[in-house]
Design an enzyme around this catalytic site. Structure first.
Site, PDB file in Angstrom:
ATOM      1  N   ARG A   9      26.698 -83.968 -26.784  1.00 42.27           N
ATOM      2  CA  ARG A   9      25.758 -83.403 -27.750  1.00 42.27           C
ATOM      3  C   ARG A   9      24.355 -83.810 -27.330  1.00 42.27           C
ATOM      4  O   ARG A   9      24.169 -84.818 -26.640  1.00 42.27           O
ATOM      5  CB  ARG A   9      26.046 -83.930 -29.158  1.00 42.27           C
ATOM      6  N   LYS A  33      29.003 -88.686 -33.597  1.00 39.49           N
ATOM      7  CA  LYS A  33      28.823 -88.542 -35.041  1.00 39.49           C
ATOM      8  C   LYS A  33      29.510 -89.685 -35.777  1.00 39.49           C
ATOM      9  O   LYS A  33      30.576 -90.137 -35.390  1.00 39.49           O
ATOM     10  CB  LYS A  33      29.398 -87.201 -35.507  1.00 39.49           C
ATOM     11  N   HIS A  48      23.559 -77.206 -26.502  1.00 40.75           N
ATOM     12  CA  HIS A  48      24.974 -77.096 -26.861  1.00 40.75           C
ATOM     13  C   HIS A  48      25.712 -76.139 -25.932  1.00 40.75           C
ATOM     14  O   HIS A  48      26.934 -76.230 -25.783  1.00 40.75           O
ATOM     15  CB  HIS A  48      25.122 -76.614 -28.309  1.00 40.75           C
ATOM     16  N   ARG A  76      27.578 -78.070 -23.441  1.00 42.26           N
ATOM     17  CA  ARG A  76      28.760 -78.697 -24.043  1.00 42.26           C
ATOM     18  C   ARG A  76      29.870 -77.663 -24.207  1.00 42.26           C
ATOM     19  O   ARG A  76      31.034 -77.920 -23.905  1.00 42.26           O
ATOM     20  CB  ARG A  76      28.364 -79.300 -25.397  1.00 42.26           C
ATOM     21  N   HIS A 107      35.815 -84.826 -31.116  1.00 41.40           N
ATOM     22  CA  HIS A 107      36.141 -84.076 -32.329  1.00 41.40           C
ATOM     23  C   HIS A 107      37.188 -84.828 -33.142  1.00 41.40           C
ATOM     24  O   HIS A 107      38.202 -85.289 -32.584  1.00 41.40           O
ATOM     25  CB  HIS A 107      36.703 -82.697 -31.984  1.00 41.40           C
ATOM     26  N   TYR A 127      37.103 -73.587 -28.422  1.00 38.08           N
ATOM     27  CA  TYR A 127      36.867 -73.509 -26.987  1.00 38.08           C
ATOM     28  C   TYR A 127      38.009 -72.847 -26.220  1.00 38.08           C
ATOM     29  O   TYR A 127      37.969 -72.756 -25.000  1.00 38.08           O
ATOM     30  CB  TYR A 127      36.616 -74.911 -26.425  1.00 38.08           C
TER      31      TYR A 127
END
Length: 313
Positions: A159, A183, A255, A258, A281, A290
């Site tokens: 990110r 995150k 992004h 990514r 994730h 994806y």
């Protein structure tokens, strides 16, 4: 009636899930909307008395407030998390959200760069910097740094915030890994390719190691000319300008690298769980975005393997 449960849930999100204050506030806000609905309809019931019909009426009420399908889905996700917590804590025996369905939402896939386009953007760095009409190419500080940034983003699928926060103390090049803080301040180890390692090393040896670095920025990998950390906006600006220089018409952002990283891995046969781990994730469903395949690939697959496919009708 609900305050004690909300306080317990808040502590769970902070201590067990290690979520940021903003994320905790968002989850609690979703549950508070349910509480507001109950109060508006004078339903004096606690979590153990909530049934599926209450929740369905609540979602209908939310929809009538004018919230989008995406916002409704996010609220439902927050409500589901709260009731799963109550089951975990033995406050309730049955999860009333199990059969609660979110509204259908259209999910627009972001653009993906192919290998050639990524090379075009990296190559465009050599043409990007000029002074008084003289092309300086990679003889500029930004050139070395930005090439290292692009190679790192594509090599590791980071990110943009993970790029700006990347620390020298978290580079384990001999092992072929970097430690990334994602995150919710969750750390993960991500493999890094040799091309990215080489470009980071060159950038550090030629420029960064000789700079006057601002206080508090000593451990940051990527710095601006003033010796302080890069902003997310700065990296967005660099990517946009390079895409323009390379003549790429797609909608490009940090992004995109990514997304391209993950898409190329999945299309190459990589295990989805491994990709999930590298991307950081929490849910595998997030990673599944994806797995999309372009229409041309699907057409070619059908043409090659379907016995009744007819060409050029």
């Amino acid at each position: 009636m609900w305050n004690s449960y909300l306080n317990s849930y808040k502590s769970f999100l902070q201590l067990e899930k290690s979520l940021t204050d903003n994320s905790v506030g968002a989850y609690l806000g979703d549950v508070m909307k349910l509480v507001q609905y109950l109060e508006a309809h004078e339903l004096k019931i606690g979590p153990s008395e909530i049934g599926l019909h209450h929740l369905q009426s609540f979602i209908h009420w939310v929809a009538n407030l004018g919230m989008s399908a995406t916002s409704q889905s996010r609220i439902i996700s927050g409500i589901k998390g709260f009731f799963k917590f109550l089951v975990l804590e033995d406050v309730i025996k049955y999860d009333p959200t199990e059969l609660l369905e979110a509204p259908k939402t259209s999910r627009k896939l972001p653009d993906v760069l192919n290998i050639k386009e990524i090379e075009m953007m990296v190559d465009a760095i050599e043409l990007r910097y000029s002074k008084k009409g003289k092309n300086q190419g990679l003889d500029s500080y930004e050139g070395y740094r930005n090439k290292a940034i692009l190679e790192t983003m594509y090599s590791c699928g980071l990110r943009v915030s993970e790029v700006t926060d990347l620390k020298i103390s978290n580079l384990f090049f001999k092992a072929g890994f970097i430690r990334v803080t994602g995150k919710g301040n969750k750390e993960r180890l991500v493999p890094i390719g040799q091309a990215a390692i080489d470009h980071i090393n060159v950038y550090r040896e030629k420029f960064r190691d000789h700079m006057k670095i601002q206080t508090g920025c000593d451990d940051l990998v990527f710095l601006n000319r003033r010796g302080s950390g890069l902003s997310r906006v700065m990296i967005f600006y660099v990517i946009k300008e390079l895409a323009l220089k390379a003549g790429i018409k797609k909608t490009i952002s940090p992004h995109t690298f990514r997304h391209s990283f993950a898409t190329h891995l999945v299309e190459g046969g990589a295990d989805l769980r491994a990709v999930q781990e590298m991307l950081g994730h929490e849910s595998i469903t997030t990673t599944e975005i994806y797995t999309h395949l372009d229409s041309e690939y699907l057409r070619q697959t059908l043409a090659e393997y379907h016995p009744r496919y007819i060409h050029n009708l």
